[in-house]
Motif scaffolding. Sequence first.
Motif, short mmCIF file in Angstrom:
data_model
loop_
_atom_site.label_atom_id
_atom_site.label_comp_id
_atom_site.label_asym_id
_atom_site.label_seq_id
_atom_site.Cartn_x
_atom_site.Cartn_y
_atom_site.Cartn_z
N ASN A 142 -52.85 20.87 33.66
CA ASN A 142 -51.47 20.16 34.38
C ASN A 142 -51.18 21.06 35.58
O ASN A 142 -50.34 21.56 35.55
CB ASN A 142 -50.58 20.41 33.42
N VAL A 143 -51.79 19.79 36.20
CA VAL A 143 -51.53 20.11 38.38
C VAL A 143 -50.26 19.70 38.55
O VAL A 143 -49.99 19.13 39.62
CB VAL A 143 -52.74 20.05 38.75
N GLY A 144 -49.52 19.00 37.58
CA GLY A 144 -48.68 17.86 38.22
C GLY A 144 -47.30 18.49 37.59
O GLY A 144 -47.18 19.96 37.16
N GLU A 145 -46.28 17.64 38.15
CA GLU A 145 -45.02 18.05 37.73
C GLU A 145 -44.13 18.51 36.03
O GLU A 145 -43.12 18.72 36.55
CB GLU A 145 -43.59 18.24 38.68
N GLY A 146 -44.30 16.94 35.75
CA GLY A 146 -44.39 16.88 34.68
C GLY A 146 -45.00 17.51 33.34
O GLY A 146 -46.05 17.80 33.19
N TRP A 147 -44.08 17.05 32.55
CA TRP A 147 -44.51 18.03 30.69
C TRP A 147 -44.92 16.44 29.72
O TRP A 147 -45.30 15.71 30.33
CB TRP A 147 -43.25 17.90 30.02
N VAL A 148 -46.62 17.42 29.63
CA VAL A 148 -47.60 16.22 28.56
C VAL A 148 -46.59 16.63 27.08
O VAL A 148 -45.92 17.91 26.86
CB VAL A 148 -48.40 16.79 28.64
#
Length: 282
Positions: free
Chosen positions: A242-248
Amino acid sequence: MGGLIINPKNADYGNAQTVSVSVNLSSLVNNRAFAMTPGDADFDGLHSGYPAQYLPSANLAYSGVNYDFPQYRASGNDNLLAQGQILTPPKGRDFSIHMLAAAETAIATGFVNATYVDNTTTSGPILVDPFWDWPYPYGGDIFFPYYLTNSSIDYNRSMIFQIINWLDSSKELVSLQLPNVIAGAANGPGGAAEDTRLHIFAVSMIPTTGSVAQLEVQYARSTQMWMEGTNKTQMFEITINNVGEGWVLANNTVRLSISAPGLTTVVPGIINRLRPGDQAIV
């Protein structure tokens, strides 16, 4: 005698989607590890060296990461002896740091210290095994069929290892400080302290790119495992970052499937939860 072996569990056949960025170490190399003849190198202070005729290519892909691997030079250095140097990676936020490294006579331990633009820091431990040992107790990543001493060929395998440290992907990285390793633990009973040093051959970063949850496939491979209760329905393993800033979260309904000639996904992989800057092996 054999030749170069890249650990088949993580050997990269061009199926990764992750973007990785190599860190240029050319101005910091201070040791000579690759030899064409006995005594040509001085990896360990005893003029030992890896056999240069078996080097992997300069553009080495391994476990979904691209490395700028050093090549043999008729003279000059080819690797970085870790003595507390500061690395300046490309500007930006990073998910993780990946290094190809080896220790000398004992297990090298230390910390990689990261400094971010807001002056906060994180510290990640590393443990790197010796470049050779009998009877090969270590799970190496790159294997050479032997190593060269100061006067002859020693037909024990020599190895290089991949080590990984996770970073605070929510912050812009400014610098990385390598450990200064002068001693480590022996592999014998009790792990008595012995002199050793840590050598680094290549460093790559996986950057953080998204402002929301953003998933990337770092590596995918077939396995020799089968789904229980089936007629040998094969299992595949996929490494997801997960290379973004939000949670899955569970309501995102992340499902993984394989698409290739001759393959049909019977049961998809499921990710119910994955925080920013974290990894799942599905």
